[in-house]
Design a protein around this motif. Structure first.
Motif, short mmCIF file in Angstrom:
data_model
loop_
_atom_site.label_atom_id
_atom_site.label_comp_id
_atom_site.label_asym_id
_atom_site.label_seq_id
_atom_site.Cartn_x
_atom_site.Cartn_y
_atom_site.Cartn_z
N TRP A 502 -48.72 20.31 23.40
CA TRP A 502 -47.59 19.58 23.96
C TRP A 502 -46.81 18.81 22.88
N GLU A 503 -47.33 18.77 21.64
CA GLU A 503 -46.67 18.05 20.56
C GLU A 503 -46.04 18.99 19.53
N ALA A 504 -46.17 20.28 19.75
CA ALA A 504 -45.71 21.23 18.73
C ALA A 504 -44.20 21.19 18.56
N GLY A 505 -43.44 21.05 19.64
CA GLY A 505 -41.99 20.98 19.53
C GLY A 505 -41.36 22.24 19.00
N ASP A 506 -42.00 23.40 19.23
CA ASP A 506 -41.49 24.64 18.66
C ASP A 506 -40.77 25.52 19.68
N GLY A 507 -40.57 25.03 20.89
CA GLY A 507 -39.82 25.79 21.88
C GLY A 507 -40.62 26.87 22.58
N TRP A 508 -41.95 26.87 22.39
CA TRP A 508 -42.76 27.93 23.00
C TRP A 508 -42.81 27.77 24.51
N ARG A 509 -42.75 28.89 25.21
CA ARG A 509 -42.95 28.88 26.66
C ARG A 509 -43.40 30.26 27.08
N LEU A 510 -43.95 30.33 28.28
CA LEU A 510 -44.38 31.63 28.81
C LEU A 510 -43.17 32.55 28.96
N GLY A 511 -43.41 33.79 28.71
CA GLY A 511 -42.31 34.73 28.82
C GLY A 511 -41.51 34.75 27.54
N GLU A 512 -40.19 34.81 27.69
CA GLU A 512 -39.31 34.87 26.52
C GLU A 512 -39.31 33.51 25.81
N HIS A 513 -39.50 33.53 24.46
CA HIS A 513 -39.51 32.29 23.69
C HIS A 513 -38.13 31.67 23.68
N ARG A 514 -38.08 30.37 23.88
CA ARG A 514 -36.81 29.65 23.90
C ARG A 514 -36.40 29.29 22.47
N ARG A 515 -35.18 29.67 22.10
CA ARG A 515 -34.67 29.27 20.80
C ARG A 515 -34.21 27.82 20.87
N ARG A 516 -34.36 27.10 19.77
CA ARG A 516 -33.94 25.72 19.69
C ARG A 516 -32.96 25.56 18.52
N THR A 517 -32.18 24.51 18.56
CA THR A 517 -31.20 24.25 17.51
C THR A 517 -31.68 23.09 16.64
N VAL A 518 -31.69 23.32 15.33
CA VAL A 518 -32.09 22.30 14.36
C VAL A 518 -30.88 21.98 13.49
N HIS A 519 -30.64 20.70 13.24
CA HIS A 519 -29.50 20.27 12.44
C HIS A 519 -29.95 20.05 10.99
N LEU A 520 -29.32 20.79 10.08
CA LEU A 520 -29.68 20.78 8.67
C LEU A 520 -28.57 20.11 7.86
N ASP A 521 -28.94 19.13 7.06
CA ASP A 521 -28.00 18.48 6.14
C ASP A 521 -28.18 19.08 4.76
N VAL A 522 -27.08 19.64 4.22
CA VAL A 522 -27.08 20.19 2.87
C VAL A 522 -26.08 19.38 2.04
N ASP A 523 -26.59 18.44 1.28
CA ASP A 523 -25.76 17.62 0.41
C ASP A 523 -24.61 16.96 1.18
N GLY A 524 -24.94 16.43 2.38
CA GLY A 524 -23.94 15.72 3.16
C GLY A 524 -23.21 16.56 4.18
N GLU A 525 -23.36 17.87 4.13
CA GLU A 525 -22.71 18.76 5.09
C GLU A 525 -23.71 19.21 6.14
N THR A 526 -23.29 19.23 7.40
CA THR A 526 -24.20 19.51 8.50
C THR A 526 -24.05 20.95 8.99
N PHE A 527 -25.20 21.61 9.22
CA PHE A 527 -25.23 22.95 9.79
C PHE A 527 -26.20 22.95 10.97
N SER A 528 -25.86 23.71 11.99
CA SER A 528 -26.75 23.87 13.12
C SER A 528 -27.41 25.24 13.01
N VAL A 529 -28.72 25.25 13.00
CA VAL A 529 -29.50 26.47 12.75
C VAL A 529 -30.35 26.76 13.98
N GLY A 530 -30.22 27.98 14.50
CA GLY A 530 -31.04 28.40 15.62
C GLY A 530 -32.40 28.87 15.14
N VAL A 531 -33.46 28.34 15.74
CA VAL A 531 -34.82 28.65 15.32
C VAL A 531 -35.61 29.14 16.51
#
Length: 684
Positions: A502-531
């Motif tokens: 329950w603490e993994a936070g990786d989007g796992w669920r029964l059936g199809e795995h749920r993709r999650r969005t992670v916000h990445l800062d690259v030298d001050g610029e923000t990107f949203s990455v689907g994981v």
């Protein structure tokens, strides 16, 4: 044969001090280093047999350390040094230093003081060599001219013209002026820079040669009447008159059928210039060569010292099938030995290219960077040489020149040398400070550079540089690596702990795995990455402190944790701080961006680096326009103007002479109030 010295003091720092010390140790000579407080843990200090501190404890600049003649001579006496190698910069072309060594009966591994005196002043040297049959650029070169006198003389020279300081080198204080209106402020800025860098604000003016190439000739001269030249180097790739990439031999001459004759003519002119002042040791005579008329060349100056770019000459010159070590030649000449070869024994082998690696941010206008480089990996391999101030890690001081290293590649021809250099830069990793590695690769890929169509204005024509965005696969790797570093940091033994479901936070669920969005800062610029959570991400290798990409299609990539707890990404020469953003921080960042868009820019003017305020163009209460100069700060021997981001009324928070830190707010602009009057009554 005359014996060499027993002990030599190296009056310099950084990569050149390291390079000289290594030659001294190879020759069996005891090497003594000197160091400023900022350099107490520097590589050249550790390599030397003895190290002597200069300046008071704590922070001390160049004036109190490497430029303090009495302190350096005192270090010679304390260490028993019989000779001093000055490297380049600092005291290497200081006639008072050479005379002080002569008075102390300490050998100077350089030319006689009178040669330094004559060639060290650009006005005197230009007039002198012109009298000895060396062609010079038209202009006005007289000592002691005021700004008003230079402005009057400029009309007869014509525009565009070039302002040059009489003392010093490295392009500091030089500037092109396109019109009479620009000249007064350009002269004032050049005088400030020259006075600060060289202690002499004398200036002169020259005609600006169109499509110029910067070609220089290496000379060696002993005390027994023999002077030879070692062909030429092309140093046309320059930014603000500072060389960036150098090569030998010159592509211009290699492309011309009459190239060998022009090379001989340049060499003969360089030898005449050196012999005219009784030169001794290694020196470089610099020429401007017009790309439109390569048979026409003009003397610029003679550098009475070793040049930064000397390795490319060492890589291509052969004498009886052996490479020449120019530092060794300097030492032998200073000890009274004769050159053991003649001009007709000098041969050329292949092609060499050198790139200067600086701690600077090309995407931010090449502002110098300073701090702790916690990871330094520079390449070694066939045809690749590295002269570096750092090994493994090290500090980059805000006080001194920001050059970290030189990467040199040699090949059978120019294309092979360029390819090897690009591959070496791509494999280089420097984390913790911004560098120009990516920019150097950008230059090497330029069509004109590849074709050898070079001139000193090429870089300026390319305009501002923008770092490339990380590719989708690189962003996926960065996110995966950062999350892995977070997990391993939580494990006491360095292994990835197994989180509770329950603490993994990786989007796992029964059936199809749920993709999650992670916000990445690259030298001050923000990107949203689907994981996703299906294990299909990049293949990683590493532990608690770094993660590397395994079999990545983009080549080598790494994310490493810095000592402060942050992390940096590097791949193919691109390096940047990276981190994951939480939802709250992402929201605050989006709101701040909206506020700046409404205002039309950033109201706060921040220091882009540590430095000192050297001038202020406005005072509190002045109204300013976007792009208007407000203040100038000086850092690493360079002056940087700071501009208003929006229109409004300025408040200045600092004064001239104040020391400032990176990101300190130096001035704020209150935007103009709305001028629309509220409407009332009918028709509202």
């Amino acid at each position: 044969m005359t014996e060499l010295f027993d002990t030599v003091l190296v009056a310099n720092r950084g990569e050149i001090a390291v390079r000289v010390i290594r030659t001294l140790k190879r020759l069996g000579i005891r090497a003594v280093a000197v160091y400023a407080p900022d350099d107490a843990d520097a590589l050249h200090v550790h390599l030397a047999d003895e190290a002597v501190a200069l300046g008071d404890a704590g922070h001390a600049g160049a004036t109190e350390t490497y430029l303090d003649i009495d302190a350096v001579v005192g270090a010679c006496r304390r260490s028993g040094a019989q000779a001093v190698h000055p490297g380049y910069g600092f005291l290497s072309e200081n006639v008072d230093f050479a005379r002080a060594l002569e008075a102390a009966d300490i050998a100077f591994i350089g030319p006689p003081s009178e040669a330094i005196n004559l060639m060290g002043d650009k006005i005197r040297s230009k007039n002198h060599v012109g009298e000895h049959g060396v062609p010079v650029v038209p202009g006005i070169a007289e000592p002691g001219l005021s700004d008003a006198e230079l402005i009057d003389a400029a009309a007869s020279i014509g525009f565009p013209l070039l302002i040059k300081p009489s003392a010093g080198g490295g392009g500091k204080g030089m500037g092109a002026v396109e019109s009479p209106e620009q000249l007064p402020e350009a002269l004032a800025s050049a005088r400030r820079t020259a006075a600060s860098a060289f202690g002499d604000d004398t200036l002169f003016l020259e005609r600006l040669v169109t499509r110029p190439r910067h070609i220089e000739v290496q000379v060696l001269a002993d005390a027994h009447g023999r002077t030879v030249h070692l062909a030429e180097r092309e140093c046309s790739l320059q930014r603000r008159h500072q060389k960036v990439i150098e090569e030998a031999p010159a592509p211009l001459l290699e492309s011309l059928a009459r190239g060998p004759q022009i090379r001989a003519d340049l060499g003969a002119a360089a030898v005449r210039a050196a012999e005219s002042v009784g030169y001794r040791g290694a020196g470089t005579v610099e020429f401007l060569v017009s790309d439109d008329a390569p048979d026409e060349f003009f003397f610029m100056e003679m550098n009475t010292r070793l040049q930064v770019e000397h390795p490319v000459t060492e890589e291509i010159v052969r004498v009886r099938d052996r490479r020449l070590d120019l530092v060794e030649q300097q030492i032998r000449i200073a000890a009274g030995q004769e050159l053991d070869f003649a001009q007709d024994e000098v041969e050329l082998s292949g092609h060499a290219v050198e790139a200067r690696v600086y701690a600077e941010d090309p995407a931010a206008g090449f502002l110098p960077s300073s701090g702790f480089a916690f990871r330094v990996e520079l390449p070694i391999g066939d045809g690749v040489r590295v002269d570096s101030a750092l090994e493994g890690s090290g500090s980059v001081s805000p006080t001194f020149d920001p050059m970290i290293a030189k990467v040199i590649a040699h090949g059978a021809d120019r294309s092979e040398a360029l390819a090897r250099l690009d591959a070496a830069l791509a494999d280089s990793v420097i984390l913790g400070v911004a560098t120009n590695l990516e920019y150097l690769r950008f230059l090497l890929a330029d069509d004109d550079v590849v074709a050898g169509r070079l001139d000193t204005n090429l870089i300026e024509r390319r305009g501002p540089f923008a770092s490339r965005e990380l590719t989708a696969s690189e962003r996926d790797f960065a996110v995966a690596a950062l999350e892995r570093l977070q997990r391993t940091a939580a494990g006491a033994d360095g292994e990835e702990p197994a989180p509770a479901p329950w603490e993994a936070g990786d989007g796992w669920r029964l059936g199809e795995h749920r993709r999650r969005t992670v916000h990445l800062d690259v030298d001050g610029e923000t990107f949203s990455v689907g994981v996703g959570s299906d294990g299909s991400g990049p293949h990683l290798d590493g532990g608690m402190h770094e993660v590397r990409l395994v079999d990545g299609d983009g080549g080598r990539a790494v994310v490493a944790r810095d000592p402060g707890g942050g992390a940096w990404f590097a791949a193919g020469g691109r390096a940047a701080p990276v981190r994951l953003l939480g939802r709250r921080e992402k929201l605050h960042r989006d709101l701040a961006l909206l506020e700046r868009e409404v205002a039309g820019g950033d109201p706060d003017v921040k220091a882009p680096m540590p430095g000192a305020v050297v001038s202020a163009s406005v005072v509190t209460g002045d109204r300013v326009e976007p792009g208007q100069p407000l203040l100038s700060i000086e850092a690493m021997k360079m002056e940087h103007p700071l501009l208003a981001g929006i229109a409004g009324t300025v408040t200045v928070h600092v004064g001239v002479g104040d020391q400032v830190t990176k990101d300190q707010i130096l001035a704020s602009v209150a935007p103009d109030a709305a001028h629309d009057e509220p409407t009332t009554g009918e028709g509202a």
